[in-house]
Design an enzyme around this catalytic site. Structure first.
Site, mmCIF file in Angstrom:
data_model
loop_
_atom_site.group_PDB
_atom_site.id
_atom_site.type_symbol
_atom_site.label_atom_id
_atom_site.label_comp_id
_atom_site.label_asym_id
_atom_site.label_seq_id
_atom_site.Cartn_x
_atom_site.Cartn_y
_atom_site.Cartn_z
ATOM 1 N N GLU A 43 0.829 -1.216 0.000
ATOM 2 C CA GLU A 43 0.000 0.000 0.000
ATOM 3 C C GLU A 43 0.859 1.261 0.000
ATOM 4 O O GLU A 43 2.064 1.218 0.267
ATOM 5 C CB GLU A 43 -0.941 0.005 1.205
ATOM 6 C CG GLU A 43 -0.210 0.071 2.548
ATOM 7 C CD GLU A 43 -1.069 0.641 3.673
ATOM 8 O OE1 GLU A 43 -1.576 1.763 3.524
ATOM 9 O OE2 GLU A 43 -1.216 -0.057 4.703
ATOM 10 N N LYS A 88 -3.720 -2.112 14.875
ATOM 11 C CA LYS A 88 -2.997 -1.169 15.717
ATOM 12 C C LYS A 88 -3.610 -1.053 17.094
ATOM 13 O O LYS A 88 -4.828 -1.044 17.247
ATOM 14 C CB LYS A 88 -3.010 0.211 15.052
ATOM 15 C CG LYS A 88 -1.889 0.379 14.057
ATOM 16 C CD LYS A 88 -2.133 1.547 13.166
ATOM 17 C CE LYS A 88 -3.176 1.182 12.123
ATOM 18 N NZ LYS A 88 -3.456 2.249 11.187
HETATM 19 N N1 PSU Z 1 -0.700 1.328 9.409
HETATM 20 C C1 PSU Z 1 0.293 2.204 9.596
HETATM 21 N N2 PSU Z 1 0.173 3.416 9.041
HETATM 22 C C2 PSU Z 1 -0.918 3.775 8.309
HETATM 23 C C3 PSU Z 1 -1.978 2.837 8.102
HETATM 24 C C4 PSU Z 1 -1.811 1.637 8.686
HETATM 25 O O1 PSU Z 1 1.265 1.918 10.261
HETATM 26 O O2 PSU Z 1 -0.975 4.902 7.805
HETATM 27 C C5 PSU Z 1 -3.143 3.200 7.233
HETATM 28 C C6 PSU Z 1 -3.536 2.006 6.345
HETATM 29 O O3 PSU Z 1 -3.531 2.467 5.009
HETATM 30 C C7 PSU Z 1 -4.947 1.668 6.769
HETATM 31 C C8 PSU Z 1 -5.447 3.012 7.200
HETATM 32 O O4 PSU Z 1 -5.706 1.105 5.724
HETATM 33 O O5 PSU Z 1 -4.337 3.551 7.920
HETATM 34 C C9 PSU Z 1 -6.702 2.938 8.035
HETATM 35 O O6 PSU Z 1 -7.258 4.206 8.112
HETATM 36 P P1 PSU Z 1 -8.732 4.404 8.726
HETATM 37 O O7 PSU Z 1 -8.590 4.017 10.166
HETATM 38 O O8 PSU Z 1 -9.031 5.872 8.530
HETATM 39 O O9 PSU Z 1 -9.644 3.509 7.947
#
Ligand code: PSU
Ligand code: MN
Length: 314
Positions: free
Chosen positions: A24, A158
């Site tokens: 990604e 996370k």
């Molecule tokens: N993990 C990381 N850094 C990030 C992300 C995940 O260490 O920036 C990103 C991924 O692209 C994941 C997104 O899909 O955060 C999720 O965002 P949200 O919680 O707004 O859906």
């Protein structure tokens, strides 16, 4: 006009049925600070190559969905400001308007699936945020895992998220959550979330087989493989808990919600740990890239299970 653009390396690897691992780009634009983001993006690609697979970093560049980025594109993306963070909802709009956007887990899965790439390695997925009972903030990544047939390797969800709720939603959606090599669910910077993972697998070949089995059974959706961060790089849960608490409180005090919440929390935790969270993040992503390559290698060797192979009509 073609819907997406394959880099020459990725196109060749796919045409020769060699293993390919999707990567990604939100991790580059919103997940890590410059210049480490570029350095890490290059190291992830190098790791996938060293493990015998072709990396395919995915992003929308000037409206074009690129599957596999040239190094110059990677560099431009890592330095660009105001790049959109794309998920299922906004990917098509970004392309229609000719803009540039980084793909989250959800958007990367959509693109990978279209190109026939079954394995995708990243850091952490989005999930159910703390306080979701009031904010309704549940990442589109979960819904995507339920409907798009890509095996995603992450270091668990996370620890900024509500992990028990995230597991419940994944169960409801029918997404297999597979801890790799241990019983405990890993929690990104820490090896254990203090929760048992619903499933455990120890063998990349079996993970590849389960992916193909799912498709053969006609089940939509992918698999989440939760790969614990290497021991030497982990920040124990007890140490992360107060940091996450402080970052979450700061986000609330500043009224940070929606799309900007995850990047804000990651940046704040980076500051509060004086960069240690980033070192851990880098170690776990590289570890996931290695496992992703191993699963992709196994998958290219396998034949999809046939629906009638063992069925003898009466
Ligand atoms: N993990 C990381 N850094 C990030 C992300 C995940 O260490 O920036 C990103 C991924 O692209 C994941 C997104 O899909 O955060 C999720 O965002 P949200 O919680 O707004 O859906
Ligand atoms: Mn959200």
């Amino acid at each position: 006009m073609p819907l997406y653009h394959l880099s020459p390396d990725v196109a060749l690897a796919l045409s020769e049925n060699r293993p390919v691992v999707a990567l990604e780009s939100t991790i580059i634009t919103h997940g890590m600070p410059w210049p480490q983001n570029l350095e890490v993006a290059r190291r992830i690609e190098a790791t996938v190559r060293a493990e015998g697979a072709e990396p395919a970093t995915i992003a929308v560049v000037d409206g074009r969905l690129c599957i596999g980025l040239e190094d110059t594109q990677l560099e431009a993306l890592a330095q660009a400001r105001g790049v959109a963070k794309l998920s299922r909802a906004d990917m098509a709009v970004c392309m229609a308007e000719g803009r540039t956007g980084a793909t989250t887990v959800a958007a990367t899965m959509i693109a990978a699936r279209m190109a026939g790439i079954a394995v995708f390695a990243t850091g952490g997925i989005g999930g159910v945020h703390k306080g979701a009972e009031a904010s309704f903030d549940v990442s589109a990544d979960l819904q995507e895992l339920a409907q798009t047939a890509v095996t995603v390797i992450a270091a668990g969800a996370k620890a900024i998220l509500d992990l028990p709720k995230t597991l419940e939603v994944l169960e409801t959606l029918g997404v297999p959550v597979i801890a790799y090599g241990q019983d405990q669910l890993p929690a990104f910077w820490s090896r254990s979330a203090g929760l048992r993972a619903p499933l455990r697998m120890d063998d990349p070949a079996a993970i590849a087989r389960a992916h193909l089995m799912r498709a053969a059974l006609g089940l939509p959706g992918g698999q989440l493989v939760a790969n614990p961060i290497p021991q030497e790089a982990e920040i124990p849960r007890a140490e992360m808990a107060p940091v996450i608490g402080k970052a979450t409180q700061d986000a609330a005090d500043h009224g940070i919600t929606g799309k900007t919440l995850t990047p804000y929390l990651l940046q704040r935790i980076f500051e509060l740990t004086e960069g240690r969270s980033l070192d851990a993040n880098i170690a776990l992503v590289l570890n996931n890239a290695r496992l992703g390559a191993a699963i992709a290698r196994e998958m290219t060797r396998m034949e999809a299970p046939g629906p009638t192979s063992e069925h003898k009509p009466l």
